[in-house]
Design an enzyme around this catalytic site. Structure first.
Site, mmCIF file in Angstrom:
data_model
loop_
_atom_site.group_PDB
_atom_site.id
_atom_site.type_symbol
_atom_site.label_atom_id
_atom_site.label_comp_id
_atom_site.label_asym_id
_atom_site.label_seq_id
_atom_site.Cartn_x
_atom_site.Cartn_y
_atom_site.Cartn_z
ATOM 1 N N LYS A 52 -4.644 -34.460 21.812
ATOM 2 C CA LYS A 52 -4.190 -35.451 22.778
ATOM 3 C C LYS A 52 -3.857 -34.889 24.164
ATOM 4 C CE LYS A 52 -4.211 -39.145 20.079
ATOM 5 N NZ LYS A 52 -4.978 -40.356 20.370
ATOM 6 N N ARG A 69 7.785 -19.051 8.968
ATOM 7 C CA ARG A 69 9.029 -19.741 9.296
ATOM 8 C C ARG A 69 10.185 -19.305 8.396
ATOM 9 N NH1 ARG A 69 6.616 -25.870 10.363
ATOM 10 N NH2 ARG A 69 5.882 -25.468 12.485
ATOM 11 N N GLY A 106 4.939 -28.487 18.513
ATOM 12 C CA GLY A 106 5.397 -29.504 19.447
ATOM 13 C C GLY A 106 6.674 -29.111 20.159
ATOM 14 N N GLY A 126 0.863 -24.059 14.281
ATOM 15 C CA GLY A 126 0.429 -23.617 12.957
ATOM 16 C C GLY A 126 -0.981 -23.080 12.880
#
Length: 393
Positions: free
Chosen positions: A197, A37, A371, A348
């Site tokens: 999820k 990043r 996300g 990640g």
């Protein structure tokens, strides 16, 4: 079209606030473990330096509860300073008199990194008073933190609503790559999704079903889909409330002629086993807990990956945080990296797995979002990009 920093003129002497995503893993000694990043933001910072702007860099690190010394961006500053050729400084806060005084003495073409934004609770609450204090530091705002562009925080969404603004090179590139993946993918387009999820990825799954030809599902959410197909998963992680949704997605895929592949074998352990000895099994029954994809699944997924024209991968295929259950993710990382397809890896753990495979240089694009990437796939934009001004024609 949204404005980019190349649309900005007369930057010499201007204070440019740049929101980056320096939320990187750091070990106990303060060493940056993965600089993806940081390196991704360097082109934007260097461009502004070359334009002789005064570059004020803002970021968060972790989820601190007030000030925490181990969450200080000082550790990142030491790494950043080693990568920039210009004078680079650090200040112990992100608002207040000390910060303003430091900015007032900056020379053109220098960089100042502010302390962790999340040491102030107003950051994540998108408190507009806090946003105004940040905005008062600069003349122009540049958004280059794709990894947080899906969240309405004060330093990104808030400041962008106050100052003249533009996208940085990283955010521009992320948008372009994902737009290409979603609108003009090379066929067959294979999407690989892992993680936990199902509920949080319903819209992503629905969008990918429209766009891709084949969907490979692993990780914890695979067990919800297996139950939806009437397959026992023992004591594996399961979202009972999402089984109905999984059934609908499987049905939609069948009606659309799209293929969804789930694990056909597993690496598991028995619940209650104090030593948790792992083993390979085709079926998960009774007290078995599935934690990774097995060798048959690895072989199946690898074959599908080898035949792909384009691949999008997000999320680990097993309990990646446990060394015993990293093999599936590691094997997929190697297969995707060695594939002749155009490859995009996001998240990640996925990025880390590819880099550990030793084939990271073969990936076409590493997305700095996890996300944020999924949210972009859902809607084709993000809140912090929507507030960037339109380019003047």
């Amino acid at each position: 079209m949204r404005r980019t920093i190349k649309d900005l003129v007369n930057l010499k002497g201007k204070v440019v606030l740049v929101r980056v995503d320096f939320n990187v893993p750091i070990d106990k000694s303060g060493r940056v473990l993965d600089a993806t990043r940081i390196m991704g933001a360097l082109p934007t910072i260097q461009y502004l330096v070359e334009k002789e702007a005064k570059v004020v860099v803002m970021s968060h690190l972790g989820r601190p509860n007030g000030y925490e010394i181990n969450k200080s961006l000082w550790q990142v500053y030491l790494f950043l300073m080693s990568k920039l050729k210009c004078k680079t400084y650090f200040v112990n806060d992100c608002i207040g008199k000390e910060v303003k005084d430091r900015i007032s003495t900056m020379e053109n073409g220098t960089v100042l990194l502010l302390e962790n934004l999340r040491f102030h609770e107003g950051e994540t609450k998108c408190d507009m008073d806090f946003a105004k204090k940040l905005a008062s530091l600069g003349d122009i705002f540049v958004m280059d933190a794709f990894g947080v562009a899906h969240r309405k925080h004060a330093s990104s969404y808030g400041v962008a609503r106050i100052l003249p603004n533009a996208m940085g090179f990283l955010v521009e590139k992320e948008s372009q790559v994902l737009d290409q993946v979603l609108t003009e993918p090379k066929r067959p387009f294979v999407a690989v999704l892992g993680g936990a999820k199902v509920e949080g990825k319903i819209k992503v799954l629905e969008t990918l079903l429209e766009k891709c030809d084949t969907l490979l599902i692993g990780g914890a959410m695979a067990y919800t889909f297996l139950v939806a197909k009437g397959i026992a998963v023992g004591h594996s992680m399961l979202e009972n409330e999402s089984v109905i949704v999984a059934k609908r997605i499987l049905k939609d895929a069948e009606e659309k002629g799209k293929k969804i592949y789930l694990p056909v074998d597993h690496i598991a352990y028995r619940d209650g086993d104090k030593k948790q000895k792992s083993f390979t099994t085709d079926k998960l029954v009774e007290d078995m807990v599935g934690c990774d994809i097995g060798p048959k699944t690895i072989s199946l997924f690898t074959k599908l990956i080898n035949g792909a024209g384009e691949i999008l991968w997000n999320g680990p295929l097993g309990m990646y945080e446990d060394p015993r259950f990293q093999k599936g993710t590691a094997k997929m990382a190697k297969a995707i990296a060695q594939s002749p397809a155009y490859t995009v890896v996001a998240g990640g753990d996925s990025v880390s797995a590819v880099k550990k495979s030793g084939f990271g240089d073969r990936i076409n694009y590493f997305s700095t979002g996890g996300g944020a990437t999924l949210k972009y796939i859902e809607s084709g934009s993000l809140p912090c990009l929507d507030v960037i001004q339109e380019r003047l024609i």
